[in-house]
Design a protein around this motif. Structure first.
Motif: not given
Lengths: 671, 671
Positions: B289-303
């Motif tokens: 779910a985190t990869l699908a909705r809360r991850t940037h294209l770079t794989g970066g996490m934390g918006s």
């Protein structure tokens, strides 16, 4: 004290020079309609609500504790809690003047006595600093908010001075505090300034009230010192404090929005009083740049939660728009000063936009809860705040009765109570109307006494009817602002004794020998309209908003019957208005389904079938179409092609979240 | 200590169960190419750079000061500075094992002695707490980072234990510290847990290393307690600490990204070791779910900068993407554990994406400066950081040598030094290759010893050639990950002794009786491709990115000869590749001109002439076209219609900001 050289309007700002002279509460009375209703609610609910909470949490009690010698142990609230007491007192001062409420007058006198009792013999006053066990006076200019608090005390004193006379005890407390500041921070003394601008705008106004130049001199010093790097080395960075650049080198507002806008107000005041056209030109151009590149559609300023700050140019996301309520109040302060100083109606447009779409949004209809931040999109429904609960400042989605940092409710209270002072101004030749509301206006021009009655259902209706109740025989000029949104294409018409004519955005001037009973009507076309964002705003690309007159409209899930995030709008026809409701054609995009959200299919392309469901974590299936998606993802566009479309009502943004938890969006993705 | 019941790989993670068994540094050696180069730079520059700064700022010196009795007065750095010393020691431990560098081994032993000297007799260790004048031990679980620091000490101890043996002094220090934690926080003792997860993942690994169940039990307690509301009442909110919900009730990662991902790593570890498939399924689905909705294209996490946190679903703006480097490291940790536990190649895709586009982005090519945050758009050029300057953590636009919170450089150092452990795994039936890099792989299967040579210019070239250097006679299975971006439409081909065949995204298995010298080749089509965002992401609507193989590409102003913010891209043809360069057709939108940025003209409509220039603040002109713009505004679209288009090169995102100050964007607005 010497006597000021010109008549003092009963209002928060009294420029020594400038294009126009403001009309105060003594000249303008709100009588009916949108803003009069807010004033009544302010009197009936908001001021009392703030007073109750401030007592209950012990913030006003801190002054009593100081007298008892119980500080620092008994101190309650954050380092700037004194300022909340002062802002409330300012609200009370204006409200007493507006309504003549004697009970409130007594309450204000009682608070004044408690504050006065805590003032040191040399005029210094703070419940946070200066005692054994507390920091030394002015030992933490970065975060202590000491001068900021004193600034609010002075503004309260100015309000009381203009409404109850210079002999009022609150004026004396403010003057003594200001004198101490001047001794401490004078030209030859401590070269500091406060992390949070506010004292500057307060000192200039005190100078205007008392005629004592020392306060203006001190404000000028504070403004000039800013940008010298006093706050170098703080992790948050100098721009937060507007300390990255001297005022005269800045091109746009930046850093903490409230700080930037309080400072900007003081800069305009200084420029006007000093007749420094270079500085005024700079201040105006900084504000125009801020309006052009760093302001949300609602007039909201401050895009970032991080540092409660302006973002970079075009950083104006809907969902994370911080748009602090206090920044709205501060923007009204700064833009109103620029209207008076320059006569430029663009600043009055900004005041209108901010009042209707930001200031009016914060308080709930019952005056007992408030938004601190005012984003343009609510992504998840928030539970209602408890009526007894103190909220963290940046919560969104439901209004809260009080906050740990509770600057906003008191800031609203003082603004509502003094709102009449923002409506109109005068010069030698006539009267200028900047904001439209049911009101009576009375002033004496060189030609003689003028009384005007303004009748309007604005913003619900677009007719503003001005009746000249009293007029001299000689001609004078009535100037009306024509809002930018109404100008140019027949959206605004003026009706005088000479007939009806279309008028362009900006200002329209009617110069006549008016007769008693004569009317002038401004008709503004309130047909709802699509509003498109500048293409440089990343966060709004591919979306459109709806505005109706001065109101920004919003889609709330309550009206959609689904998450507002799913709405897609069709814009080939103008928005509809039926039975007083604004309606737009909307279809629902499919519900979110998890999948890697970036792929080789362009949005709008047809969805490819997925090879496998999401399944458990051991599912190793892959989509068979070569798209770069996790199994289980739908493209998010395909099924939507056939989704039925229907007309959905929008509501004024300032009314959102009044019907229980919801999601909301101002900017609607286009089909 | 008891002996663990299974062979211990020399790597950071050694699950007791799970789908696949990791191959460690003893089995995999990076030989050449992209990641081997980073490892060499890590050895030659990064580790020494970190060591120098940590000494220079006195963070390692804090341990000496503790021994001298000079704390708290002589203490330097933030409350978590001990952890930086420990992370560096972990990096050194892996690097000594990788390279056999004896000088570095001595340096690590010396640091170990200094740390050990500061350890209390009961095993407790902290330079921040527990002495007169300091807070009591564990008196500030919310912000003290005490257990977090000890967690990093334990991870360093585990690294040393796996590379130098259980008798090493660092292992003993770690074990003594862990024992103290177990006594203090055991089932019947203090019911707390740390504000920053980290101790959990460390304790489980220590249990795996030593065979002592107490540590795993303690980790299980910490994980189970989380969500009970220990951090209720903090202004930042419980979600920041992952304390808003018990782990088993969460559906997606939230709050501070590094905390969430360290915790997630521990949850996977616990699920695997306990053979708790429910918990593993939950952990995997939370990550999906985190990869699908809360991850940037770079794989970066934390918006979010605010709280260094995950945003809401679809809150993935390019410009304000926080994407902390440490969150990238932590995501690699968590996703790698999920690969091993579940065998699901989607998690290995996430590891690859994050390594190439986030972890590789942070350090400069010389290994002496680093990004802390990794946004996908740089709006304004930033001055280069001084080589001697300690930066605030969230600066963007130029890499900095060191930070006030300097977690990232050390986290990179330990990741690069142990990177070989992320390449491959094994099970009873064969070997699985998850990441592609020049490497030698050797392990013993039940069928016998296998040695593989992997040769590839990946990601510059798309051919991965595996040569079987040694093999048993019996058949075994070679499993290769086929990246999602390459699968399905002929983008991936496998060549074995039996010929060439297209393979789909996911995994391809080659089960054969291999012969020595036999080769298997995977060919991945690296043609650059357009990548479109999910329509639900507000911040990316109307834009497209370019990817080439596993690399996210970026447009930098250096190549555009203009601000990258002005670029508009045409997408009717695929991106070009010429002479190894990726080129896209771009025109420049007009330069920004100030004006109210919201109007009645749809973007793409033709520009209307403006009535008046911006002029001074006294200019009251208005546009004549009825658009809601400030005078002087150009529509921002009109002149662009005739702007010439040209082919502009993109660079891998991880290479940006290497050529001086620039603006940059990954997501390009479409025409």
């Amino acid at each position: 004290m010497s006597t000021p050289s010109h008549p003092t309007p009963v209002g928060p700002v009294d420029p020594a020079h400038g294009r126009w002279r403001p009309l105060g509460l003594d000249s303008v009375r709100l009588t009916e309609g949108y803003w009069a209703d807010w004033q009544r609610l302010n009197a009936a609910a908001i001021i009392g609500h703030c007073d109750d909470w401030i007592e209950r949490l012990g913030w006003s009690g801190n002054f009593d504790a100081a007298v008892r010698g119980d500080l620092p142990g008994a101190r309650r609230g954050r380092e700037f809690s004194d300022s909340e007491v002062y802002k409330l007192m300012e609200a009370m001062a204006w409200e007493v003047a507006r309504s003549g409420d004697q009970e409130l007058d007594q309450r204000l006198r009682s608070l004044t006595d408690r504050v006065a009792a805590a003032q040191e013999p040399d005029g210094y006053i703070s419940t946070m600093f200066g005692r054994p066990g507390q920091g030394d006076r002015y030992s933490d200019l970065t975060w202590g908010h000491e001068l900021y608090c004193i600034g609010h005390l002075i503004q309260a004193g100015v309000a009381r001075g203009r409404t109850a006379g210079l002999d009022d005890r609150l004026v004396q407390v403010a003057v003594a505090a200001a004198d101490q500041v001047c001794r401490e921070f004078g030209a030859e003394a401590r070269q500091g300034y406060c992390g949070h601008p506010e004292i500057e705008v307060a000192l200039i106004e005190l100078s205007r009230l008392t005629g004592d130049e020392r306060y203006r001199d001190q404000a000028r010093l504070f403004i000039r010192r800013r940008g010298s790097g006093l706050f170098e080395g703080t992790e948050i960075g100098r721009a937060y404090f507007q300390d990255d650049l001297p005022v005269r080198q800045a091109t746009v507002l930046r850093g903490h929005a409230v700080r930037a806008l309080y400072l900007q107000s003081a800069v305009v005041d200084q420029a006007v009083d000093d007749q420094d056209d270079d500085l005024l030109g700079l201040a105006a151009s900084q504000m125009l740049a801020t309006l052009a590149r760093r302001t949300h559609l609602t007039g909201g300023m401050g895009s970032r939660h991080d540092g409660e700050a302006f973002g970079e140019d075009w950083e104006l996301p809907a969902d994370r728009a911080y748009c602090e309520t206090c920044a709205g109040v501060a923007s009204v302060m700064a833009n109103h000063r620029l209207v008076l100083a320059t006569g430029d109606p663009r600043f009055a447009d900004a005041v209108e936009r901010t009042l209707f779409n930001l200031v009016a949004t914060s308080p709930a209809g019952d005056g007992h809860s408030f938004f601190y931040a005012n984003p343009l999109r609510q992504v998840v429904t928030a539970p209602p705040s408890g009526a007894d609960e103190v909220s963290p400042r940046a919560s969104t989605g439901s209004r809260a009765p009080w906050f740990e940092v509770s600057c906003c409710p008191n800031n609203l209270a003082r603004t509502f109570a003094s709102l009449a002072a923002y409506l109109a101004s005068a010069d030698e030749g006539g009267i200028q109307i900047h904001q439209y509301a049911g009101a009576e206006i009375e002033t004496v021009l060189p030609a003689g006494r003028v009384r005007l009655r303004m009748e309007t259902g604005y913003p619900a209706s677009g007719r503003v009817l001005l009746t000249v109740a009293e007029t001299p025989d000689d001609p004078w000029t009535l100037t009306l602002r024509v809002p930018a949104w109404a100008g140019g294409t027949g959206g605004a018409r003026l009706t005088t004794a000479e007939g009806t004519t279309p008028v362009e955005a900006g200002q329209v001037r009617v110069r006549r020998r008016f007769r008693p009973g004569e009317t002038v009507a401004l008709d503004l076309d309130l047909a709802p309209r699509w509003t498109w964002p500048d293409r440089r705003i990343d966060g709004l690309r591919g979306t459109v908003a709806v505005e109706r007159g001065p109101l920004v409209m919003a889609l709330e899930s309550v009206d959609l019957g689904a998450d507002a995030g799913r709405a897609v709008v069709r814009t080939d026809e103008p928005p509809l208005e039926r039975g007083g409701r604004v309606l737009v054609p909307i279809r629902l995009a499919p519900d979110p389904v998890d999948g890697w959200p970036y792929g080789t299919k362009a949005p709008g392309g047809s969805a490819a079938p997925m090879a496998a469901g999401l399944g458990g974590p051991f599912d190793q299936g892959r989509p068979a179409d070569g798209s770069d998606r996790l199994p289980g993802a739908s493209s998010g566009t395909g099924p939507a092609e056939s989704a039925p479309e229907r007309l959905v009502p929008l509501i004024p943004y300032h009314d959102w979240a009044e019907r229980g938890p919801s999601t909301m969006r101002v900017w609607l993705p286009t089909a």
